[in-house]
Design a protein around this motif. Structure first.
Motif, PDB file in Angstrom:
ATOM      1  N   ILE A 175      -2.343 -17.791 -36.790  1.00 51.84           N
ATOM      2  CA  ILE A 175      -2.019 -17.912 -38.214  1.00 51.84           C
ATOM      3  C   ILE A 175      -0.508 -18.040 -38.327  1.00 51.84           C
ATOM      4  CG2 ILE A 175      -2.290 -16.914 -40.500  1.00 51.84           C
ATOM      5  CD1 ILE A 175      -4.921 -17.616 -39.015  1.00 51.84           C
ATOM      6  N   THR A 176      -0.053 -19.057 -39.050  1.00 54.86           N
ATOM      7  CA  THR A 176       1.359 -19.420 -39.020  1.00 54.86           C
ATOM      8  C   THR A 176       1.964 -19.546 -40.416  1.00 54.86           C
ATOM      9  OG1 THR A 176       0.777 -21.776 -38.989  1.00 54.86           O
ATOM     10  CG2 THR A 176       1.076 -20.692 -36.859  1.00 54.86           C
ATOM     11  N   LYS A 177       3.281 -19.661 -40.431  1.00 57.14           N
ATOM     12  CA  LYS A 177       4.017 -20.023 -41.639  1.00 57.14           C
ATOM     13  C   LYS A 177       4.461 -21.473 -41.501  1.00 57.14           C
ATOM     14  CE  LYS A 177       8.499 -18.491 -39.813  1.00 57.14           C
ATOM     15  NZ  LYS A 177       9.617 -17.532 -39.976  1.00 57.14           N
ATOM     16  N   LEU A 178       4.867 -22.073 -42.601  1.00 58.15           N
ATOM     17  CA  LEU A 178       5.400 -23.435 -42.556  1.00 58.15           C
ATOM     18  C   LEU A 178       6.740 -23.451 -41.849  1.00 58.15           C
ATOM     19  CD1 LEU A 178       4.640 -24.749 -46.165  1.00 58.15           C
ATOM     20  CD2 LEU A 178       3.403 -25.300 -44.070  1.00 58.15           C
ATOM     21  N   GLY A 179       6.900 -24.400 -40.943  1.00 60.85           N
ATOM     22  CA  GLY A 179       8.184 -24.562 -40.282  1.00 60.85           C
ATOM     23  C   GLY A 179       9.161 -25.322 -41.163  1.00 60.85           C
ATOM     24  N   ARG A 180      10.343 -25.534 -40.614  1.00 54.70           N
ATOM     25  CA  ARG A 180      11.375 -26.261 -41.360  1.00 54.70           C
ATOM     26  C   ARG A 180      11.817 -27.468 -40.561  1.00 54.70           C
ATOM     27  NH1 ARG A 180      15.398 -21.590 -43.545  1.00 54.70           N
ATOM     28  NH2 ARG A 180      14.761 -20.576 -41.612  1.00 54.70           N
ATOM     29  N   ARG A 181      11.691 -28.611 -41.189  1.00 54.10           N
ATOM     30  CA  ARG A 181      12.043 -29.870 -40.535  1.00 54.10           C
ATOM     31  C   ARG A 181      13.512 -30.183 -40.781  1.00 54.10           C
ATOM     32  NH1 ARG A 181       9.475 -35.777 -42.201  1.00 54.10           N
ATOM     33  NH2 ARG A 181      11.181 -37.020 -41.398  1.00 54.10           N
ATOM     34  N   VAL A 182      14.150 -30.740 -39.763  1.00 55.17           N
ATOM     35  CA  VAL A 182      15.514 -31.250 -39.900  1.00 55.17           C
ATOM     36  C   VAL A 182      15.396 -32.742 -40.195  1.00 55.17           C
ATOM     37  CG1 VAL A 182      17.736 -31.588 -38.780  1.00 55.17           C
ATOM     38  CG2 VAL A 182      16.388 -29.527 -38.290  1.00 55.17           C
ATOM     39  N   TYR A 183      15.782 -33.155 -41.402  1.00 58.11           N
ATOM     40  CA  TYR A 183      15.573 -34.535 -41.834  1.00 58.11           C
ATOM     41  C   TYR A 183      16.676 -35.443 -41.323  1.00 58.11           C
ATOM     42  CZ  TYR A 183      11.908 -32.912 -44.910  1.00 58.11           C
ATOM     43  OH  TYR A 183      10.747 -32.367 -45.391  1.00 58.11           O
ATOM     44  N   ARG A 184      16.246 -36.593 -40.804  1.00 57.15           N
ATOM     45  CA  ARG A 184      17.196 -37.615 -40.342  1.00 57.15           C
ATOM     46  C   ARG A 184      16.758 -38.974 -40.884  1.00 57.15           C
ATOM     47  NH1 ARG A 184      17.538 -36.748 -33.966  1.00 57.15           N
ATOM     48  NH2 ARG A 184      15.279 -36.881 -34.194  1.00 57.15           N
ATOM     49  N   ASP A 185      16.307 -38.975 -42.137  1.00 55.04           N
ATOM     50  CA  ASP A 185      15.823 -40.208 -42.753  1.00 55.04           C
ATOM     51  C   ASP A 185      16.984 -41.147 -43.065  1.00 55.04           C
ATOM     52  OD1 ASP A 185      13.245 -39.317 -42.659  1.00 55.04           O
ATOM     53  OD2 ASP A 185      13.301 -38.448 -44.665  1.00 55.04           O
ATOM     54  N   THR A 186      16.690 -42.434 -43.024  1.00 53.48           N
ATOM     55  CA  THR A 186      17.699 -43.440 -43.346  1.00 53.48           C
ATOM     56  C   THR A 186      17.078 -44.498 -44.249  1.00 53.48           C
ATOM     57  OG1 THR A 186      17.135 -44.747 -41.389  1.00 53.48           O
ATOM     58  CG2 THR A 186      18.913 -43.134 -41.151  1.00 53.48           C
ATOM     59  N   ILE A 187      17.927 -45.220 -44.936  1.00 49.99           N
ATOM     60  CA  ILE A 187      17.512 -46.359 -45.748  1.00 49.99           C
ATOM     61  C   ILE A 187      17.973 -47.629 -45.041  1.00 49.99           C
ATOM     62  CG2 ILE A 187      17.707 -47.519 -47.969  1.00 49.99           C
ATOM     63  CD1 ILE A 187      16.222 -44.892 -48.132  1.00 49.99           C
ATOM     64  N   TRP A 208      12.444 -30.165 -35.474  1.00 54.48           N
ATOM     65  CA  TRP A 208      12.087 -28.944 -36.191  1.00 54.48           C
ATOM     66  C   TRP A 208      12.932 -27.780 -35.721  1.00 54.48           C
ATOM     67  CZ3 TRP A 208       8.203 -29.387 -39.860  1.00 54.48           C
ATOM     68  CH2 TRP A 208       7.467 -30.579 -39.816  1.00 54.48           C
ATOM     69  N   GLU A 209      13.214 -26.861 -36.634  1.00 53.46           N
ATOM     70  CA  GLU A 209      13.879 -25.620 -36.253  1.00 53.46           C
ATOM     71  C   GLU A 209      12.889 -24.749 -35.492  1.00 53.46           C
ATOM     72  OE1 GLU A 209      15.597 -23.662 -39.577  1.00 53.46           O
ATOM     73  OE2 GLU A 209      16.818 -25.377 -40.182  1.00 53.46           O
ATOM     74  N   GLU A 210      13.341 -24.169 -34.407  1.00 55.07           N
ATOM     75  CA  GLU A 210      12.484 -23.292 -33.610  1.00 55.07           C
ATOM     76  C   GLU A 210      12.411 -21.923 -34.292  1.00 55.07           C
ATOM     77  OE1 GLU A 210      10.757 -23.935 -30.969  1.00 55.07           O
ATOM     78  OE2 GLU A 210      11.513 -25.880 -30.297  1.00 55.07           O
ATOM     79  N   GLU A 211      11.238 -21.583 -34.789  1.00 58.78           N
ATOM     80  CA  GLU A 211      11.035 -20.296 -35.447  1.00 58.78           C
ATOM     81  C   GLU A 211       9.744 -19.673 -34.932  1.00 58.78           C
ATOM     82  OE1 GLU A 211      12.339 -20.288 -39.910  1.00 58.78           O
ATOM     83  OE2 GLU A 211      11.203 -22.123 -39.523  1.00 58.78           O
ATOM     84  N   ASP A 212       9.768 -18.391 -34.659  1.00 60.19           N
ATOM     85  CA  ASP A 212       8.553 -17.700 -34.252  1.00 60.19           C
ATOM     86  C   ASP A 212       7.511 -17.791 -35.360  1.00 60.19           C
ATOM     87  OD1 ASP A 212       9.731 -17.007 -31.894  1.00 60.19           O
ATOM     88  OD2 ASP A 212      10.307 -14.980 -32.534  1.00 60.19           O
ATOM     89  N   ASP A 213       6.282 -18.008 -34.959  1.00 58.42           N
ATOM     90  CA  ASP A 213       5.142 -18.039 -35.881  1.00 58.42           C
ATOM     91  C   ASP A 213       5.163 -19.216 -36.854  1.00 58.42           C
ATOM     92  OD1 ASP A 213       4.142 -15.730 -34.721  1.00 58.42           O
ATOM     93  OD2 ASP A 213       5.184 -14.430 -36.133  1.00 58.42           O
ATOM     94  N   SER A 214       6.010 -20.217 -36.626  1.00 55.58           N
ATOM     95  CA  SER A 214       5.952 -21.408 -37.476  1.00 55.58           C
ATOM     96  C   SER A 214       4.874 -22.353 -36.935  1.00 55.58           C
ATOM     97  CB  SER A 214       7.294 -22.130 -37.506  1.00 55.58           C
ATOM     98  OG  SER A 214       7.521 -22.844 -36.302  1.00 55.58           O
ATOM     99  N   ASP A 215       4.359 -23.200 -37.810  1.00 54.62           N
ATOM    100  CA  ASP A 215       3.316 -24.142 -37.392  1.00 54.62           C
ATOM    101  C   ASP A 215       3.801 -25.039 -36.257  1.00 54.62           C
ATOM    102  OD1 ASP A 215       5.099 -25.500 -39.061  1.00 54.62           O
ATOM    103  OD2 ASP A 215       3.596 -25.978 -40.585  1.00 54.62           O
ATOM    104  N   PHE A 216       5.044 -25.507 -36.345  1.00 60.61           N
ATOM    105  CA  PHE A 216       5.559 -26.397 -35.311  1.00 60.61           C
ATOM    106  C   PHE A 216       5.641 -25.705 -33.955  1.00 60.61           C
ATOM    107  CE2 PHE A 216       9.297 -27.641 -32.816  1.00 60.61           C
ATOM    108  CZ  PHE A 216       8.911 -28.909 -32.447  1.00 60.61           C
ATOM    109  N   THR A 217       6.189 -24.504 -33.935  1.00 59.45           N
ATOM    110  CA  THR A 217       6.343 -23.778 -32.673  1.00 59.45           C
ATOM    111  C   THR A 217       4.994 -23.494 -32.032  1.00 59.45           C
ATOM    112  OG1 THR A 217       8.395 -22.755 -33.468  1.00 59.45           O
ATOM    113  CG2 THR A 217       7.297 -21.698 -31.613  1.00 59.45           C
ATOM    114  N   VAL A 218       4.017 -23.136 -32.845  1.00 60.63           N
ATOM    115  CA  VAL A 218       2.684 -22.808 -32.338  1.00 60.63           C
ATOM    116  C   VAL A 218       2.000 -24.052 -31.780  1.00 60.63           C
ATOM    117  CG1 VAL A 218       0.373 -22.098 -33.079  1.00 60.63           C
ATOM    118  CG2 VAL A 218       2.359 -20.735 -33.714  1.00 60.63           C
TER     119      VAL A 218
END
Length: 256
Positions: A175-187, A208-218
């Protein structure tokens, strides 16, 4: 007989949708209502300014020229005579994690189910190419059985992300929390044959930021991520902090 509703944002012919339908057929009547084309990143949009069309593909399988949220509304309030017992959105090609859930048509469809009051699950495979849907479909059947037995808390969506690896490499469920994405979008600006500028919204693959219990890390650890999402976006902590602004705001407004 249990009534199960399936939709997605990858379109009616998506392999993930078909795999999910086949897996859930033993649970009861499975109704599929999905967009007639890919509607990724359509978020929670509803079509209000044009009529919607439906096409029956097969028994209990329909396509629509609307958004994933439109499909949910058309299914529940139009096609299905009995209220669904559970909604599944997916299986999506590509992860729906962290900040990106706000863009996802898959997650939005599940959220619409929760708004209506139906237990709802969004499920995705965390890859954009060569997706393995077999394990995700099997996992959906186990989750469906558990959800129908225990019930999801009201106005909550279970957002599931499955690693794109063989089933014997899955290391567990968390069971996880939402992770945080580092955006690198361009036009990207280009010019059409008539000399007019047009634009692509693009960018590099997300990091993505490495965080314990985040969806991305899991998911990166080859575990299935389940994140409960609430419809209530209120920031209760800042409600109290903003109380300090109230008097000054009111004085400013009275002077206008």
């Amino acid at each position: 007989m249990r009534q199960i509703l399936i939709t997605n944002d990858d379109g009616i012919h998506a392999a993930g949708l078909l795999a999910l339908r086949e897996a859930l057929l033993p649970f009861g009547r499975v109704v599929v209502v999905a967009p007639d084309r890919e509607m990724s990143a359509s978020s929670h949009s509803i079509t209000l300014h044009k009529p919607l069309h439906m096409r029956k593909i097969d028994e209990d399988i329909w396509s629509s020229d609307g958004t994933p949220t439109d499909c949910m509304l058309l299914a529940v309030h139009g096609i299905m005579k009995e209220r669904p017992d559970i909604v599944f959105a997916g299986i999506n090609s590509g992860p729906n994690m962290g900040n990106d859930v706000s863009y996802s048509g898959t997650v939005a469809a599940a959220l619409e189910g929760a708004i209506i009051g139906i237990p709802s699950v969004a499920i995705s495979v965390a890859a954009w190419e060569n997706c393995r849907f077999d394990y995700a479909a099997q996992f959906a059947t186990k989750l469906a059985a558990l959800t129908l037995e225990k019930q999801i808390p009201p106005r909550t969506v279970l957002n599931v992300n499955v690693p794109n690896v063989p089933g014997n490499e899955i290391r567990g469920v968390k069971i996880t929390k939402l992770g945080r994405r580092v955006y690198r979008d361009t036009i990207v600006e280009r010019t059409d044959p008539r000399g007019k500028a047009y634009y692509w919204i693009g960018g590099e693959n997300p990091i993505w930021e490495e965080e314990d219990d985040s969806d991305f890390t899991v998911v990166k650890s080859n575990m299935v991520s389940i994140t409960p999402l609430k419809l209530d976006l209120t920031d209760y902590k800042n409600m109290h902090e903003l109380e300090d602004w109230k008097a000054g705001l009111w004085q400013s407004v009275k002077k206008l």
